[in-house]
Design a protein around this motif. Sequence first.
Motif, short mmCIF file in Angstrom:
data_model
loop_
_atom_site.label_atom_id
_atom_site.label_comp_id
_atom_site.label_asym_id
_atom_site.label_seq_id
_atom_site.Cartn_x
_atom_site.Cartn_y
_atom_site.Cartn_z
N LEU A 97 0.83 -1.20 0.00
CA LEU A 97 0.00 0.00 0.00
C LEU A 97 0.86 1.26 0.00
O LEU A 97 0.59 2.21 -0.74
CB LEU A 97 -0.92 -0.01 1.22
N PHE A 100 2.34 1.68 -3.51
CA PHE A 100 1.41 2.08 -4.57
C PHE A 100 0.70 3.39 -4.28
O PHE A 100 0.19 4.03 -5.21
CB PHE A 100 0.40 0.96 -4.83
N VAL A 101 0.65 3.81 -3.03
CA VAL A 101 0.03 5.11 -2.73
C VAL A 101 1.03 6.25 -2.87
O VAL A 101 0.67 7.35 -3.26
CB VAL A 101 -0.59 5.09 -1.31
N TYR A 302 -3.26 0.46 -6.57
CA TYR A 302 -3.52 0.83 -5.17
C TYR A 302 -4.98 0.62 -4.80
O TYR A 302 -5.30 0.25 -3.66
CB TYR A 302 -3.03 2.25 -4.86
N GLY A 336 -7.20 6.42 -1.99
CA GLY A 336 -5.78 6.52 -2.35
C GLY A 336 -5.45 7.85 -2.97
O GLY A 336 -4.36 8.40 -2.77
#
Length: 459
Positions: A97, A100-101, A302, A336
């Motif tokens: 996370l 990808f964030v 995400y 996100g």
Amino acid sequence: MEGSASGLRPVLSTWQLWGIAVGLVISGEYFGWSYGWASAGTLGFTVTALFIAAMYATFIFSFTELTTSIPHAGGPFAYSKRAFGATGGYLAGAATLIEFVFAPPAIALAIGAYLNVQFPSIDPKHAAVGAYLIFMALNIIGVQVAATFELCVAVLAIFELLVFMGVVSPGFSTANFVKGGWSGADHFSLASIPGMFAAIPFAIWFFLAIEGVAMAAEEAKDPKRSIPIAYIAGILTLVALAIGVMLFAGGAGDWTKLSNINDPLPQAMKLIVGAHSNWLHMLVWLGLFGLVASFHGIIIGYSRQIFALSREGFLPGYFAKVHPRFKTPHRAIIAGGVVGIAAIFSDSLITLGGQTLTANIVTMSVFGAILMYILSMLSLFKLRRTEAGLARPFRAPLYPYFPAFALFGAVVCMVTMIYYNALIFGLFVLFLALGYGYFLMTGKHRANALYAATVPTTP
């Protein structure tokens, strides 16, 4: 888990998955990597990049076994949870996370920088926010539309990189590339080695997020066949492009002018064709396709990670809902995006560790990726031992050597990154600790989510 059971539609083809694999990463060919030149020089960074390329190649061949054996929207979260239980799942999920964030804000800032080249009056941060709003909306409309768009922009981005290489090739000079190529020196020495290690995060940026295809596994028509093809073809495409871009940009002129900026390719081309060439304007416009491809693709990644973590009680169940019409995790997409936009305006990070905001966001994202790589390879070894009978449509070649080298490379990357980026690592650990606090407080919530997932619904 079948797409129909999860609420996600299994509609993605092999070509669309390849487009996601390449598109997720291809912005790394356009910017971010050149920060590695500042510490390692062109030749030192080449050595670092080749080591990282070998790590990624062996990782992808190994990771594909997990993705085809356990096709799950949570990707690494699902593999580590199966191998090491809830705590292992939390660590892999949180690491993924963070990766990808935090990657999209860096890409969004680069989109803003490219637009600022063409329109100096545009604030790069405002352009970055605009990119978030546009591509979150596109992702919400539907994964089939999003994946088709991703394939188209990935192909255009590859074409543009080839155009860049062709345009600058007449001015390419090996002397330009090798001058000061070892951390500012013309010859290798022991003093060159620290810079090569410090450049590791920026070599990783060449390939970061390719593993995001795993998070589209529940939406693939035939994941056991198409995911291996998409992964392997994707990593080969990206390695070839990374080598080409790095060589041609470094040989175009004074590479030191490209080592701390968000738009190295337009600036490299400017050294050859001048500031007012139509080629330069074309690169700026078409170069946006590469940034858009990765930005858009990572939003797919995400959102599925947030969705999967929420579905199993690791995040609030609110984010586990899919849109009633479009069948996309719209709440996860928006969540996100809110975090990414906040990161764009986190000006206090600009001087943290003496690096730019973009460099620090890249480093934070890479910390998440490396932890996830380590956990994924450990999961592969554990599941080979504890679940020997698990159906494995694709088996890692040269086992255990490929996954062992990938694990070794990831550990080397983690150790050196901690040494050179202690402040960012401290912030990374803080994020993990806060998440772990939530994890400990929500055990009952996860148990209820598991019960709801396993008890059949009464007709």
